[in-house]
Scaffold this motif. Structure first.
Motif, mmCIF file in Angstrom:
data_model
loop_
_atom_site.group_PDB
_atom_site.id
_atom_site.type_symbol
_atom_site.label_atom_id
_atom_site.label_comp_id
_atom_site.label_asym_id
_atom_site.label_seq_id
_atom_site.Cartn_x
_atom_site.Cartn_y
_atom_site.Cartn_z
ATOM 1 N N LYS A 57 7.641 -35.743 -26.649
ATOM 2 C CA LYS A 57 6.859 -34.516 -26.656
ATOM 3 C C LYS A 57 6.157 -34.327 -27.994
ATOM 4 O O LYS A 57 4.989 -33.957 -28.049
ATOM 5 N N ILE A 58 6.882 -34.552 -29.055
ATOM 6 C CA ILE A 58 6.315 -34.355 -30.390
ATOM 7 C C ILE A 58 5.191 -35.348 -30.655
ATOM 8 O O ILE A 58 4.127 -34.968 -31.150
ATOM 9 N N THR A 59 5.410 -36.591 -30.336
ATOM 10 C CA THR A 59 4.386 -37.602 -30.612
ATOM 11 C C THR A 59 3.148 -37.438 -29.743
ATOM 12 O O THR A 59 2.090 -37.956 -30.090
ATOM 13 N N SER A 60 3.255 -36.703 -28.653
ATOM 14 C CA SER A 60 2.083 -36.490 -27.801
ATOM 15 C C SER A 60 1.231 -35.308 -28.274
ATOM 16 O O SER A 60 0.155 -35.064 -27.731
ATOM 17 N N LEU A 61 1.681 -34.603 -29.282
ATOM 18 C CA LEU A 61 0.934 -33.460 -29.791
ATOM 19 C C LEU A 61 -0.248 -33.916 -30.651
ATOM 20 O O LEU A 61 -0.188 -34.953 -31.303
ATOM 21 N N PRO A 62 -1.304 -33.098 -30.686
ATOM 22 C CA PRO A 62 -2.413 -33.409 -31.605
ATOM 23 C C PRO A 62 -1.958 -33.263 -33.054
ATOM 24 O O PRO A 62 -0.975 -32.579 -33.346
ATOM 25 N N SER A 63 -2.671 -33.875 -33.962
ATOM 26 C CA SER A 63 -2.248 -33.917 -35.373
ATOM 27 C C SER A 63 -2.088 -32.517 -35.976
ATOM 28 O O SER A 63 -1.206 -32.296 -36.812
ATOM 29 N N GLU A 64 -2.939 -31.563 -35.558
ATOM 30 C CA GLU A 64 -2.803 -30.212 -36.099
ATOM 31 C C GLU A 64 -1.445 -29.618 -35.716
ATOM 32 O O GLU A 64 -0.811 -28.925 -36.500
ATOM 33 N N ARG A 65 -1.017 -29.879 -34.505
ATOM 34 C CA ARG A 65 0.268 -29.367 -34.040
ATOM 35 C C ARG A 65 1.423 -30.096 -34.713
ATOM 36 O O ARG A 65 2.476 -29.509 -34.956
ATOM 37 N N LEU A 66 1.249 -31.366 -35.023
ATOM 38 C CA LEU A 66 2.305 -32.115 -35.713
ATOM 39 C C LEU A 66 2.586 -31.484 -37.076
ATOM 40 O O LEU A 66 3.745 -31.407 -37.502
ATOM 41 N N ALA A 67 1.537 -31.035 -37.730
ATOM 42 C CA ALA A 67 1.719 -30.373 -39.027
ATOM 43 C C ALA A 67 2.528 -29.085 -38.849
ATOM 44 O O ALA A 67 3.384 -28.768 -39.679
ATOM 45 N N GLU A 68 2.273 -28.360 -37.772
ATOM 46 C CA GLU A 68 3.036 -27.133 -37.501
ATOM 47 C C GLU A 68 4.500 -27.453 -37.217
ATOM 48 O O GLU A 68 5.400 -26.738 -37.679
ATOM 49 N N VAL A 69 4.726 -28.509 -36.460
ATOM 50 C CA VAL A 69 6.106 -28.925 -36.157
ATOM 51 C C VAL A 69 6.812 -29.306 -37.447
ATOM 52 O O VAL A 69 7.957 -28.903 -37.684
ATOM 53 N N GLU A 70 6.134 -30.048 -38.305
ATOM 54 C CA GLU A 70 6.739 -30.449 -39.578
ATOM 55 C C GLU A 70 7.057 -29.225 -40.435
ATOM 56 O O GLU A 70 8.140 -29.138 -41.032
ATOM 57 N N ASP A 71 6.139 -28.268 -40.475
ATOM 58 C CA ASP A 71 6.388 -27.032 -41.232
ATOM 59 C C ASP A 71 7.598 -26.293 -40.684
ATOM 60 O O ASP A 71 8.427 -25.775 -41.441
ATOM 61 N N PHE A 72 7.707 -26.238 -39.370
ATOM 62 C CA PHE A 72 8.833 -25.541 -38.759
ATOM 63 C C PHE A 72 10.154 -26.248 -39.066
ATOM 64 O O PHE A 72 11.156 -25.596 -39.392
ATOM 65 N N VAL A 73 10.155 -27.553 -38.991
ATOM 66 C CA VAL A 73 11.366 -28.312 -39.315
ATOM 67 C C VAL A 73 11.748 -28.085 -40.772
ATOM 68 O O VAL A 73 12.928 -27.871 -41.095
ATOM 69 N N ASP A 74 10.767 -28.086 -41.652
ATOM 70 C CA ASP A 74 11.040 -27.814 -43.068
ATOM 71 C C ASP A 74 11.616 -26.413 -43.250
ATOM 72 O O ASP A 74 12.548 -26.210 -44.033
ATOM 73 N N PHE A 75 11.072 -25.448 -42.514
ATOM 74 C CA PHE A 75 11.583 -24.077 -42.564
ATOM 75 C C PHE A 75 13.048 -24.027 -42.131
ATOM 76 O O PHE A 75 13.878 -23.387 -42.782
ATOM 77 N N LEU A 76 13.372 -24.697 -41.029
ATOM 78 C CA LEU A 76 14.753 -24.702 -40.543
ATOM 79 C C LEU A 76 15.699 -25.331 -41.555
ATOM 80 O O LEU A 76 16.800 -24.818 -41.793
ATOM 81 N N ARG A 77 15.274 -26.428 -42.133
ATOM 82 C CA ARG A 77 16.125 -27.099 -43.128
ATOM 83 C C ARG A 77 16.337 -26.208 -44.344
ATOM 84 O O ARG A 77 17.447 -26.110 -44.873
ATOM 85 N N GLN A 78 15.277 -25.539 -44.807
ATOM 86 C CA GLN A 78 15.401 -24.654 -45.960
ATOM 87 C C GLN A 78 16.306 -23.473 -45.635
ATOM 88 O O GLN A 78 17.123 -23.062 -46.460
ATOM 89 N N ARG A 79 16.172 -22.926 -44.445
ATOM 90 C CA ARG A 79 17.021 -21.799 -44.034
ATOM 91 C C ARG A 79 18.491 -22.219 -44.025
ATOM 92 O O ARG A 79 19.354 -21.471 -44.488
#
Length: 59
Positions: free
Chosen positions: A4-26
């Motif tokens: 699912k993640i790899t099928s996303l457009p590059s703009e959405r991949l950046a959002e996914v990466e930001d969200f993962v970073d947010f979760l890790r920081q939290r």
């Protein structure tokens, strides 16, 4: 999930990466908060656990 993640457009991949970073920081922030609370508990025990403060336990 990876499919699912790899099928996303590059703009959405950046959002996914930001969200993962947010979760890790939290998680790191919560771990730090728990560690600080555990470290400070003995210091506060003398203040919290005394006969004069018992009246506040009933509030």
């Amino acid at each position: 999930m990876i499919k699912k993640i790899t099928s996303l457009p590059s703009e959405r991949l950046a959002e996914v990466e930001d969200f993962v970073d947010f979760l890790r920081q939290r998680d790191r922030d919560q771990a730090l908060t728990r560690a600080a609370a555990a470290t400070s508990a003995p210091a506060f025990a003398a203040v919290w656990d005394n006969p004069e403060a018992d009246v506040y336990d009933t509030l």
